[in-house]
Each structure stands twice: as structure tokens, then as C-alpha cells.
Write an enzyme that holds these catalytic residues in place. Sequence first.
Site, mmCIF file in Angstrom:
data_model
loop_
_atom_site.group_PDB
_atom_site.id
_atom_site.type_symbol
_atom_site.label_atom_id
_atom_site.label_comp_id
_atom_site.label_asym_id
_atom_site.label_seq_id
_atom_site.Cartn_x
_atom_site.Cartn_y
_atom_site.Cartn_z
ATOM 1 N N ASP A 136 0.853 -1.194 0.000
ATOM 2 C CA ASP A 136 0.000 0.000 0.000
ATOM 3 C C ASP A 136 0.889 1.244 0.000
ATOM 4 O O ASP A 136 1.789 1.383 0.844
ATOM 5 C CB ASP A 136 -0.864 -0.057 1.281
ATOM 6 N N HIS A 190 -9.170 4.782 -2.425
ATOM 7 C CA HIS A 190 -8.490 4.850 -1.117
ATOM 8 C C HIS A 190 -9.364 5.654 -0.157
ATOM 9 O O HIS A 190 -10.345 6.264 -0.558
ATOM 10 C CB HIS A 190 -7.129 5.558 -1.273
ATOM 11 N N ALA A 199 -11.467 4.925 2.228
ATOM 12 C CA ALA A 199 -12.883 4.558 2.111
ATOM 13 C C ALA A 199 -13.493 4.028 3.409
ATOM 14 O O ALA A 199 -14.524 3.353 3.374
ATOM 15 C CB ALA A 199 -13.045 3.543 0.984
ATOM 16 N N ILE A 258 -9.622 -0.091 3.074
ATOM 17 C CA ILE A 258 -10.159 0.136 4.420
ATOM 18 C C ILE A 258 -9.097 -0.171 5.465
ATOM 19 O O ILE A 258 -8.628 -1.305 5.563
ATOM 20 C CB ILE A 258 -11.420 -0.737 4.645
ATOM 21 N N SER A 273 -8.761 2.522 8.525
ATOM 22 C CA SER A 273 -9.223 3.206 9.747
ATOM 23 C C SER A 273 -10.357 2.463 10.446
ATOM 24 O O SER A 273 -10.412 2.421 11.684
ATOM 25 C CB SER A 273 -9.671 4.636 9.416
HETATM 26 P P1 13P Z 1 -8.951 4.776 5.448
HETATM 27 O O1 13P Z 1 -8.083 5.632 6.323
HETATM 28 O O2 13P Z 1 -10.180 5.514 5.031
HETATM 29 O O3 13P Z 1 -9.257 3.458 6.040
HETATM 30 O O4 13P Z 1 -8.139 4.496 4.084
HETATM 31 C C1 13P Z 1 -7.177 3.481 4.018
HETATM 32 C C2 13P Z 1 -6.389 3.512 2.775
HETATM 33 O O5 13P Z 1 -6.708 4.170 1.801
HETATM 34 C C3 13P Z 1 -5.187 2.671 2.715
HETATM 35 O O6 13P Z 1 -4.463 2.870 1.546
HETATM 36 O O1 G3H Z 2 -3.322 4.931 3.590
HETATM 37 C C1 G3H Z 2 -2.608 4.566 4.509
HETATM 38 C C2 G3H Z 2 -2.969 3.379 5.322
HETATM 39 O O2 G3H Z 2 -4.082 3.650 6.136
HETATM 40 C C3 G3H Z 2 -1.774 2.915 6.084
HETATM 41 O O3 G3H Z 2 -1.531 3.725 7.180
HETATM 42 O O4 G3H Z 2 0.884 4.339 6.943
HETATM 43 O O5 G3H Z 2 -0.306 4.449 9.169
HETATM 44 O O6 G3H Z 2 0.243 2.230 8.137
HETATM 45 P P1 G3H Z 2 -0.069 3.670 7.906
HETATM 46 ZN ZN ZN Z 3 -4.518 4.853 0.781
#
Ligand code: 13P
Ligand code: G3H
Ligand code: ZN
Length: 312
Positions: free
Chosen positions: A83, A214, A216, A258, A260
Site C-alpha cells: 500500500d 483509497h 474509504a 479500508i 481506519s
Molecule cells: P482509510 O483511512 O479511510 O481506512 O483508508 C485506508 C487507505 O486508503 C489505505 O491505503
Molecule cells: O493509507 C494509509 C494506510 O491507512 C496505512 O496507514 O501508513 O499508518 O500504516 P499507515
Molecule cells: Zn490509501
Amino acid sequence: MPLVTTTEMFKKAYDGGYAIGAFNVNNMEIVQGITEAASELNSPVILQVSAGARKYAKHVYLMKLVEAAIADTAGIPIALHLDHGGDFEICKACIDGGFSSVMIDGSSKSFEENIALTKQVVEYAHAHGVVVEGELGKLAGIEDAVNVKAEDASYTNPAEVEEFVTRTGVDSLAIAIGTSHGAYKFKPGQKPQLRFDILEEVSRRLPGFPIVLHGASSVPQDLVKVINECGGAMPNAIGIPEEMLRQAAGMAVCKINIDSDIRVAMTAAIRKHMLENPSHFDPRQYLTPARAAVKSMVAHKISDVLGSAGKA
Ligand code: 13P
Ligand code: G3H
Ligand code: ZN
């Protein structure tokens, strides 16, 4: 079944009008909660790992946890995805280290720099049987490795997408239509809105091409209430209404990210457990409900939002 790429799952999702959940993993309880839910619902799933997750848990531990989950869930298609890869080196490390998909996030760069970097990753990834997600447009929000102020965020320009996809060779494209990272996506009183017109125009220009959303998470208010009532402080945490995600999943969006909501689910479960059981100090006592909370959150997403149940 070994790890799979997202090619087949995206094709079926596009044609079937649903989306695959891409859930961020950081530890054993999260991997187990997600994969147990996906397995019980016979749903394909994407496990995704951020740079922060690799730093926290180490690449090899995450890899072994995912291998264990594959052995334990027998049969559902699971992709392992990087990611927000920030540079070629982290993408290469994940490709060499066994991931089946990587994201190269060049969204903070100029259009030409984004193309050059994305193309470099695509060439290496495709030579190794790995698929690549690129990004055009900037989402607002704050995570470990992603920090974009609201005023610096910008919607994807649909006029750029064909050239970007053609010149880079990416397999999927993340676009910015008003979602954002983290638990504070809209101000209190602000009406949540997504630019579905941009999504429509992008998909008109890229027929059949998988789009990624993203940022979401929906930040369920019942869980925010539990956190705030059990000693937490998440005032005004607001997410994307689930109805909007259902709409996106029915369009060209094949991957919905997803993270958060998993954090909120675990935190609510742990805070509640700690408040109700002040004498507990065995991590298994509070991580058991935390893992169950991840599982029920993911089951809800798969069944009621993404529409991927039964599609494995
Ligand atoms: P959220 O913070 O909305 O869960 O998004 C996660 C995300 O886009 C990870 O790449
Ligand atoms: O978009 C980012 C993801 O929610 C990952 O978050 O970089 O805190 O692991 P993080
Ligand atoms: Zn993201």
C-alpha cells in the site's frame, strides 16, 4: 491456493458490479480477523501492507502470517499488496519478497515524474509476475507515510487518465474523488460528497479498467461512541457513508481500501474490555475481542458494502 494477483478478481468484480476489500494488516490478530471473515463468506480479499506496517512488524513476519492465513483458510483467493509504495526500492523489495501486487504512489510528483516512476515499477513488477496500482490525483489525510493537507489535495483530472495508463502500463488506477485517509474525513455539519461525475468520466475513458478507491472507511458512529465513552477522545470522527461506497462498487471501482475502520473496531473493543475488566493484564484477554471486532467489521464490509460474498 497460493497468493494470487488481482487480475482475475478485478475482472470478475468489474463485470459483476461489486468490489474487493483491501484491508491493511499490521499484526496477527488483524490478519486472522480479516481472513477468517473472508473465508467464512467465501470472498476474495486483498491484504495490504504499508511502509509503516513493514517497519512495525517487519516484512518477514507479515509474509509468514499471510502464508499461515492461506494455509488456514484453504481456497479463497488472497492477494498481498504493498500500500502506498513511495519509491522504486520499496516496490522492488516487496516484489522480490513475495508480494503479488504493489502500489507505486507517485501522486505527489509532477505528471511526467509520476509516469516515469510508475513505468519503472511496472517494468520490474510485470517481469516478475506482479501487478501494479498507480495513482493520479491527491487524497487529503494523515497516516504514517501519507500526509496531505486538505488544501493540497486535488481531484483526479479525467483528461489525464488514458495517457497515464497507456504510458505506464499500470494494471489498476487509484483516483481522488473526495475520499481521504484517516478517521476525520469531513467537518461536523459538512455534507459528505464524492465526485461520482469524475469516476464516471474516468470509466468512460478507460472502459473495463479497474479503479481503486483509497480512504474509504466509514468510521461507524456507534464505535466512535464506544471509544469516547470508554476513555477515548475521537471527537468529530466522520467517514464515508456506506451507501456511497455501494454506489462506487457498482461502478468501475474494483478495490476499496479500508484501514481506519479496522483501527476503530479494535480500539473500541479494547477500550471497552479494559474499562469493564480493570484487573485484566493478559494481552490475550483484550486481543480476543479485538480480533473478533476486526472479523465482524470485515464480514459487514464484505456482505453489506462491497458485495463480494460468495464470489471466491
Ligand atoms: P482509510 O483511512 O479511510 O481506512 O483508508 C485506508 C487507505 O486508503 C489505505 O491505503
Ligand atoms: O493509507 C494509509 C494506510 O491507512 C496505512 O496507514 O501508513 O499508518 O500504516 P499507515
Ligand atoms: Zn490509501
